[in-house]
Write an enzyme that holds these catalytic residues in place. Structure first.
Site, mmCIF file in Angstrom:
data_model
loop_
_atom_site.group_PDB
_atom_site.id
_atom_site.type_symbol
_atom_site.label_atom_id
_atom_site.label_comp_id
_atom_site.label_asym_id
_atom_site.label_seq_id
_atom_site.Cartn_x
_atom_site.Cartn_y
_atom_site.Cartn_z
ATOM 1 N N GLU A 182 41.502 80.555 133.839
ATOM 2 C CA GLU A 182 42.406 82.252 133.221
ATOM 3 C C GLU A 182 42.883 81.718 134.379
ATOM 4 O OE1 GLU A 182 39.551 85.882 132.585
ATOM 5 O OE2 GLU A 182 40.107 85.528 135.224
ATOM 6 N N TYR B 267 48.050 87.851 130.617
ATOM 7 C CA TYR B 267 47.183 87.600 130.538
ATOM 8 C C TYR B 267 47.326 85.577 129.973
ATOM 9 C CZ TYR B 267 41.743 86.429 130.435
ATOM 10 O OH TYR B 267 40.241 85.495 130.066
#
Ligand code: GDP
Ligand code: MN
Length: 393
Positions: free
Chosen positions: A192, A105
């Site tokens: 993101e 991530y």
């Protein structure tokens, strides 16, 4: 403003970030044709992904693999029209399916408290980061970028090592820095990548090689900065906006829907907030924040009234205008026009002071509007009317 994954990937690609090739299809046939191209390019499977403005598409069944063009069409057919968290899927992304070795991530987000861009990375990718934050907060690595210098090489390296990306250091550093560049290039609030993935591919000589790629992308743009990026407005998705928000934006009104029953129409943000406070103090709940802006003309007032009345919970309206550049008589004309077009009758209390207040008072009296001299009085009358005990306008 939220944008679709495919559009977010275009922005990343424009900043030279590694994003696997994709196509967008609106129909099952379109998905088949796109899939054919990827199979012809050597893909063993293709991935079909719902393009909706919500996360967790994978879990909801909106991300599927297919092993042939026919299967791609079938899968796309099943995904198109699917409802994911209240959003209808109208298009899908098609690409060569990646062989994922490991998911990470990585995101850049505006940290308003620090006034800096915050990078967050984790080796626990692919899953919802909120869950990671809850269960293993220590598994999220945080680094702030410098407002002037951006993310420095040593910071990016430090972040990459802490995330366990030492084996892909160069790529990880470029991607981390690229997220910051992307944030600044488009005035994004959030960029993101989840998952940022190590994937296995056939190298130039056919032997497998590993590469770090942005497999998913989520970007939200700062609405207030869109004027600086004329091209980005085209990325706005109709699903991103409630109908009343779109009407307000198109009319040039600043509108935020709230939960109460008293519709507020005010000029100026400060006065609008004060008006909401006074409504609360008088025992009511505002249904909205609405700033018609300076110099608003009759048509803008009429649009504001339509938006307020579209909210079925509204059972009283408080109009509070302090005429400076805004002319009181223009607002009064707008109110009269709006009431003539209005589909339901709701008591309305009007307070107009300042520029052309006297002319406004005459117009409002002729049209039999209920007026108030002070703001406290207006708020009290609106609350009373909202409770159904007051005299209707
Ligand atoms: P999200 O669920 O909305 O965040 O959608 P993602 O694009 O992140 O996809 C969800 C999950 O599907 C990813 O975490 C991967 O595990 C899987 N996935 C997505 N793309 C591919 C792909 O090309 N190949 C494989 N094998 N899995 C994929
Ligand atoms: Mn994802």
């Amino acid at each position: 403003m939220k944008i679709q994954e495919a559009d977010a990937k275009s922005l990343l690609l424009a900043q030279s970030l590694p994003v696997p090739d994709w196509e967008v299809a609106h129909t099952a046939d379109g998905a088949r044709i796109a899939a054919e191209r990827f199979f012809a390019g050597g893909a063993e499977r293709v991935v079909i992904k719902a393009q909706v403005l919500v996360g967790g598409r994978g879990k909801a069944g909106g991300v599927k693999l297919a092993a042939s063009p026919d299967e791609a069409a079938q899968v796309a057919d099943a995904i198109l029209g699917m409802d994911i968290k209240g959003m209808t899927v109208r298009k899908v992304l098609v690409g060569a399916a990646a062989e994922i070795v490991k998911e990470f991530y990585l995101s850049a987000v505006l940290d308003r408290a620090e006034g800096r861009i915050l990078l967050m990375g984790s080796a626990e990718g692919g899953v919802e980061i909120e869950q990671v934050a809850l269960v293993h907060p220590e598994a999220i690595i945080r680094r702030h970028a410098d407002p002037l210098l951006g993310l420095l090489d040593y910071q990016a390296r430090d972040l990459a090592f802490a995330m366990g990306l030492g084996g892909h250091l160069k790529a990880a550093v470029a991607i981390a820095k690229g997220l910051v560049t992307t944030m600044r290039a488009y005035d994004a609030d959030l960029v993101e990548i989840n998952p940022l993935a190590i994937v296995r591919e056939a190298g130039p000589d056919g032997a497998p090689v590993e590469r770090l790629v942005c497999l998913d992308a989520k970007v939200t743009l700062d609405d207030s900065a869109l004027a600086r990026h004329p091209g980005l407005e085209a990325l706005r998705d109709p699903d991103d906006e409630a109908p009343e928000d779109r009407e307000a934006r198109e009319a040039g009104l600043t509108f935020i829907k709230l939960d109460g029953t008293i519709g507020c129409m005010v000029n100026g943000a400060g006065l609008a907030m004060t008006t909401m406070d006074l409504v609360k103090r008088a025992g009511g709940e505002p249904a909205n924040f609405l700033d018609i802006g300076g110099g608003a003309r009759a048509d803008k007032v009429a649009a504001a009234m339509r938006i307020i009345l579209d909210d079925r919970k509204v059972n009283a309206i408080l109009v509070n205008i302090f005429g400076g550049i805004t002319r009181g008589d223009e607002v009064a004309r707008g109110l009269i026009e709006a009431r003539a077009q209005q589909t339901r009758d709701v008591p309305m209390i009007v307070r107009i002071v300042g520029t052309n207040a006297a002319e406004a008072a005459v117009l409002l009296e002729q049209a039999r509007f209920q007026t108030a001299a002070s703001l406290d009085e207006a708020a009290a009358k609106a609350v009373e009317a909202s409770r159904g005990t007051g005299a209707a306008a």
